[in-house]
Design a protein around this motif. Structure first.
Motif, PDB file in Angstrom:
ATOM      1  N   GLY B 145      43.724  43.510  35.629  1.00  0.00           N
ATOM      2  CA  GLY B 145      44.559  42.784  34.680  1.00  0.00           C
ATOM      3  C   GLY B 145      43.730  41.938  33.727  1.00  0.00           C
ATOM      4  N   HIS B 146      42.787  41.209  34.261  1.00  0.00           N
ATOM      5  CA  HIS B 146      41.973  40.363  33.382  1.00  0.00           C
ATOM      6  C   HIS B 146      41.151  41.197  32.403  1.00  0.00           C
ATOM      7  N   MET B 147      40.665  42.343  32.874  1.00  0.00           N
ATOM      8  CA  MET B 147      39.883  43.168  31.953  1.00  0.00           C
ATOM      9  C   MET B 147      40.790  43.744  30.850  1.00  0.00           C
ATOM     10  N   ILE B 148      42.018  44.046  31.215  1.00  0.00           N
ATOM     11  CA  ILE B 148      42.973  44.536  30.212  1.00  0.00           C
ATOM     12  C   ILE B 148      43.255  43.444  29.183  1.00  0.00           C
ATOM     13  N   ARG B 165      39.815  51.332  25.233  1.00  0.00           N
ATOM     14  CA  ARG B 165      39.844  52.697  25.778  1.00  0.00           C
ATOM     15  C   ARG B 165      39.465  52.686  27.268  1.00  0.00           C
ATOM     16  N   VAL B 166      38.503  51.836  27.578  1.00  0.00           N
ATOM     17  CA  VAL B 166      38.115  51.709  29.002  1.00  0.00           C
ATOM     18  C   VAL B 166      39.322  51.282  29.835  1.00  0.00           C
ATOM     19  N   VAL B 167      39.994  50.229  29.384  1.00  0.00           N
ATOM     20  CA  VAL B 167      41.088  49.713  30.221  1.00  0.00           C
ATOM     21  C   VAL B 167      42.310  50.625  30.171  1.00  0.00           C
ATOM     22  N   SER B 168      42.457  51.376  29.099  1.00  0.00           N
ATOM     23  CA  SER B 168      43.566  52.335  29.075  1.00  0.00           C
ATOM     24  C   SER B 168      43.348  53.412  30.134  1.00  0.00           C
ATOM     25  N   ARG B 169      42.106  53.861  30.266  1.00  0.00           N
ATOM     26  CA  ARG B 169      41.805  54.833  31.324  1.00  0.00           C
ATOM     27  C   ARG B 169      42.057  54.209  32.694  1.00  0.00           C
ATOM     28  N   LEU B 170      41.668  52.940  32.810  1.00  0.00           N
ATOM     29  CA  LEU B 170      41.908  52.240  34.079  1.00  0.00           C
ATOM     30  C   LEU B 170      43.409  52.112  34.348  1.00  0.00           C
ATOM     31  N   ALA B 171      44.158  51.718  33.316  1.00  0.00           N
ATOM     32  CA  ALA B 171      45.611  51.571  33.479  1.00  0.00           C
ATOM     33  C   ALA B 171      46.254  52.911  33.795  1.00  0.00           C
ATOM     34  N   ASP B 172      45.735  53.963  33.173  1.00  0.00           N
ATOM     35  CA  ASP B 172      46.271  55.298  33.463  1.00  0.00           C
ATOM     36  C   ASP B 172      46.023  55.660  34.932  1.00  0.00           C
ATOM     37  N   ILE B 194      48.068  41.647  36.677  1.00  0.00           N
ATOM     38  CA  ILE B 194      48.086  42.916  35.944  1.00  0.00           C
ATOM     39  C   ILE B 194      49.433  43.130  35.258  1.00  0.00           C
ATOM     40  N   GLU B 195      50.507  42.529  35.776  1.00  0.00           N
ATOM     41  CA  GLU B 195      51.830  42.736  35.182  1.00  0.00           C
ATOM     42  C   GLU B 195      51.862  42.236  33.738  1.00  0.00           C
ATOM     43  N   LEU B 196      51.397  40.993  33.545  1.00  0.00           N
ATOM     44  CA  LEU B 196      51.414  40.464  32.176  1.00  0.00           C
ATOM     45  C   LEU B 196      50.374  41.166  31.317  1.00  0.00           C
ATOM     46  N   ALA B 197      49.291  41.620  31.946  1.00  0.00           N
ATOM     47  CA  ALA B 197      48.252  42.323  31.196  1.00  0.00           C
ATOM     48  C   ALA B 197      48.757  43.688  30.720  1.00  0.00           C
ATOM     49  N   LEU B 198      49.444  44.392  31.612  1.00  0.00           N
ATOM     50  CA  LEU B 198      50.010  45.694  31.222  1.00  0.00           C
ATOM     51  C   LEU B 198      51.001  45.517  30.086  1.00  0.00           C
TER      52      LEU B 198
END
Lengths: 649, 649
Positions: B145-148, B165-172, B194-198
């Motif tokens: 979440g923090h990285m996002i 792009r890094v965190v999108s891959r992570l979120a995926d 991560i909820e607020l980060a997403l």
């Protein structure tokens, strides 16, 4: 020797008879409820309770049972404290059944003793090779001390010396292991107790080396390098109870030589037991330096670190003193045993020098911080004695988890109940002190004292409703006219009193808190003492941050409190007017019969405050009738809030 | 979509310029002091400090260094929070050097990412086989979440999308592992974040599944049986951090479904981050049930469990909420991060519905409970923010050991300093909110907002000496006349104010805490707002036991306190008369320039009390001049007592 023998000392317990009344009632509770329950507990016969294993440990060590040691490393001391209390009970109340139990236990203890005199079931059964290697953490000398106290009490009460011989062998062994001589260990206990016990053994047997050993333990303590570090290194850095080292050497008052100590510090019970021994030795040997240390520690304890209830040890962490004026009401520890220790110490200070201050604190602790530890029925106990309780906070807040919202039946570490038992079982000895030609009354309670003055039998009998009333009648009866001095304590709480002798007003002045009547007493003289006992307001020293702006109520020796059951929730919202009068009223049906204080006060109103935390107007005040009960009687009517200090305004 | 787009949202950070003044000063401190220091800390370059190892962990995971993982299981989040704060700083202050550092770190993060998108140096380096097996205790989703958040900030600030792009891959990857579909884990994080980060990632990328995943994590939480128990069983009962289980599921707000929760409970920061996400999702989706849960939790938090300073979490144990009205001043936790979380949440509530109450709390927490966390020079930080400090007690009492008597340079668990950094680096976004045809001013501070209204450039510029003065001048400049609504917050603390538009008094009424001026604005209009800012007394709800009988002082948004350096020792002895006036005076040379409150009060005198704890007369009172400083500025002049609440009488 004559001079020494004429020093003031406790009345022999056998010389005192309790005859109904307040303290006798508590003593009877101990006899009828506490000791039988404790006997069951020691024998693992309480359904649902964790087994004590204390008697069983002795049975195993004695070879009459098999199995493993159970309970705390100091479990033996529970048996000793029970025996001591039984001894006191037997002194006034012959009870063949009880004595039979006690004799059987003593036989067991004797069998558990090893041939060299060693006596400790933990080390005998669990670590026989580790004797005397961990004085700091393992309570070896502490347990020995309690058994010595039991033995002296049993000997004085029953005349039987079997246990006395056991503990003399034990004390001789200890004396052979510790001392200044080359080859002996230079140690001292991690929990003081044996010092005062050895002093008792010296007084009971006349054997001087026990006094010397007690003084040795006192004087060795706190020398540098610290013995606890030395033995720790010797053990290769192993610990039985690592917390001990984390607390530091002041926890066990071993941070500096005892004669240099001026501030109460560390574990409160350890401190009290040590100060007791210091006072004993100072009084017996005329050691003024030691007496001065006692006086300095007394001042610090009672004038900087004591609660209004005589509670001491304001920190849960280490069950310890913290520092001057740090007296939080809701997070304090105030262990029942610490207040009991304060009673023990005050009692000894009275025999170092007769000053009312000592008796005042003895009475304060006894009637408040000690008595609050036991329920009205004698069946439940508080370890911790707070001056303010908000049950929800005790249930929710980790930093108040030690503050129980109701008394417990028993404890894993069951030090407080047997300590209350031995104090109240021997309460008679605290009421009177005597010397060859003196008798002093410290506490007022229905009782009589028999003494011998120059070969003549003298009886001093009190009749009073104290602590509910300040009226005390004392009859002095002499076989034949006898000249002696009778000391009557004028309690520090009392501002006005009168004394009549045979109906004539006696013009007297108290000196150091005592009125001394030195005369030839006739076959029957009658004294009538009337201590004025109004409801008093008590204000805190401005340095006590937690009490700032507050007031407490006291009547006679009793500190009062409000409880939720009488006054509703949120006692902090109650404001007692500066001029509001509270009336004292004895209510026979309440709490076994107590005097309550009642009157009109006010309460901050929640009107308009349901939905906000802060506002720009002071909350409105509404009328509130309040009722206060004696602090010692709190929590006998269910769980609820309690408070001793109230806003005044 | 048009309706959604016209919802009020934070002003874009790039659209806001700070131009000197109070908040800009704090923001500059973060830029000039905190972030460079933090950069050194992350790189283990602070002499004498425990190494952070945070960057080194990424270097090892990226294969450019060797060695072992170091630091906390959530050490990655320190790097993320630094990157996020740097992104905000770059938004307003181009700094090629700083950007180069950030780009290098981002390259490292990218290299540390595994081919499937996984990114977490602890699990990569230490327990590669244990991924996703201990959501409860190991902060895997928290770090994600923090990285996002960092990635979204960096993208919005610099336009560079490498980290996005890094965190999108992570979120995926996370999305492929968690969700309602068969075969996916039905878990949720042990520390919400991560909820607020997403949600931010969804807003930045428009990718709906991130919103859905955020909502999934929220809705899954607290279902029975509890997922943390399920994964614990799966792990065979092993724990990384056993304390987590001892706290119970309410510690992480997983004790019941979030929509059913009405009382703030458990770890305060976890709660705040979760409530933020709930508000985000509720506002975005029009989910009224979720919005109602937010409103209920808001009420409980701010009307039952919040300190006057906006501090929350009154229990050190679990850094947690305790229960209604339990607000001790001297043992509280009040973590700086929790007040920051409250600012985050309040900000989001304003975008759920524009109500002054939310902005009032946002401002209260910001100017008091958050700012107190950082020293005047930006070099030292408080984790814990008490409202009363007696240094001797903090040093001596175990139950106050968490209350530090001076700010620390850094922490082993360094969550608060970077959290302050990212908040103040982005403070512009909290000053204004905008929609298509609306601009709202929440906070008053020298700054300007650029916006586009129907294709016309509009600038709104504030000039004020807030919080020292309530006078605010706002210039509205339009490229061409533009019709839009300008909302001006009327702070809850203000009872009287006036607004002039181009010199003419505007008759307006605030609605829900905001004056809305809906008009066609000319090329240059001038508003002058004068918020009356007297010294105010604040009284506590009668249920707050620790504050009963006391009063606090506030001026504008600032809560005041007394410090020992100005008022001597024992602040509890000070009594402020009910009618005593305190005068406000700006002192440029003090604490970087602050308005102090000064006046005459009284103090309980120690005369006659040196040698006793209790007495029958109320202590005498003596005159005392008092001086109060803003609470946020306390402890910048050495160690000493501090108090917010005072006896009144």
């Amino acid at each position: 020797m004559g001079e020494l023998r004429n020093r003031l000392g406790s009345a022999a317990l056998k010389a005192v008879t309790l005859r109904g009344g307040f303290l006798a009632g508590k003593s009877a509770l101990v006899r009828d409820r506490v000791l039988p329950y404790q006997w069951k507990a020691l024998n693992d016969e309480i359904p649902g309770a964790e087994p004590s294993h204390a008697i069983e440990n002795f049975r195993i060590a004695a070879g009459v049972s098999t199995g493993k040691f159970g309970g705390m490393v100091f479990q033996d001391s529970d048996v000793a404290k029970w025996l001591e209390a039984v001894a006191y009970v037997l002194s006034a109340n012959p009870d063949p059944e009880l004595e039979k139990h006690a004799d059987a236990v003593i036989e067991l203890v004797e069998k558990a003793q090893q041939s060299d005199g060693y006596l400790n079931t933990y080390f005998t059964l669990v670590e026989p090779d580790k004797k005397w290697t961990n004085l700091a953490e393992c309570h070896e000398l502490y347990c020995a001390g309690h058994m010595i106290e039991a033995a002296v009490a049993y000997y004085e009460s029953t005349g039987k010396d079997r246990l006395l011989r056991v503990v003399s062998r034990l004390a001789d062994l200890v004396d052979s292991k510790f001392g200044p001589e080359p080859g002996k260990l230079k140690g001292y206990p991690g929990h003081q107790e044996i010092e005062l016990a050895l002093f008792k053994l010296y007084r009971a047997t006349g054997t001087r080396k026990y006094l010397d050993l007690a003084r040795y333990f006192l004087d060795e303590r706190g020398k540098s390098p610290n013995y606890f570090d030395i033995e720790y290194e010797k053990r290769g850095g192993s610990s039985y109870w690592p917390l001990f080292r984390s607390f530091g050497s002041s926890y066990a008052q071993a941070h500096m030589p005892v004669r240099e100590q001026t501030a109460a510090i560390g574990h409160a019970v350890r401190a009290m037991y040590m100060y007791c021994a210091m006072a004993d030795v100072a009084a017996e040997t005329g050691d003024e330096a030691l007496a001065d240390a006692c006086r300095a520690l007394w001042k610090n304890t009672t004038r900087k670190q004591m609660y209004l209830t005589g509670g001491i040890g304001s920190s849960e962490h280490g069950q310890a003193f913290s520092f001057d004026y740090d007296l939080p009401n809701d997070t304090t520890y105030n262990e029942t045993c610490a207040s009991i220790g304060l009673v023990f110490w005050a009692h000894r200070m009275l025999h170092l020098e007769l000053r009312g201050e000592y008796a005042d604190i003895m009475e304060r602790a006894l009637y408040n911080g000690v008595l609050s530890g036991m329920s009205q029925t004698g069946g439940e106990f508080f370890y911790v004695n707070p001056l303010e309780v908000w049950p929800e906070a005790c249930d929710s807040r980790h930093d108040k988890r030690h503050v129980k919202t109701s008394r417990q039946k028993w404890f894993g570490c069951a030090c407080c109940p047997p300590n209350i038992a031995r104090l109240f079982a021997s309460i008679g000895a605290y009421i009177y002190s005597t010397a060859l030609d003196r008798a002093v009354v410290h506490l007022y309670s229905n009782s009589s004292l028999s003494m011998d003055v120059g070969g003549k039998a003298v009886t001093i009998s009190q009749e009073t409703n104290y602590p509910w009333s300040g009226l005390v009648r004392i009859a002095v009866g002499c076989e034949a006219a006898a000249k002696f001095s009778l000391g009557l304590r004028v309690p520090g709480w009392c501002r006005k009193y009168s004394i009549k002798l045979n109906g004539q007003r006696l013009e007297t002045r108290a000196s150091e808190g005592y009125v001394l009547i030195d005369r030839a007493w006739g076959p029957r003289d009658e004294l009538e003492i009337d201590f004025d006992m109004p409801v008093e307001r008590v204000y805190p020293n401005p340095q006590i941050r937690e009490d700032a702006g507050k007031v407490a109520f006291q009547r006679g020796p009793l500190v009062y409190c409000m409880e939720e059951i009488d006054n509703g929730k949120n006692l902090s919202s109650i404001i007692v007017g500066k001029d509001a009068g509270l009336a004292a009223d004895f209510v026979p049906a309440l709490l076994g019969g107590v005097t309550v204080l009642a009157g009109e006060a006010r309460r901050a109103s929640m009107e308009g405050w349901q939905d906000r935390l802060y506002g720009s107007e002071d909350p409105k005040r509404e009328a509130a009738s309040v009722r206060l009960v004696p602090y010692f009687a709190w929590n006998n009517r269910g769980v609820g809030e309690m408070s001793v200090w109230f806003r005044e305004g």
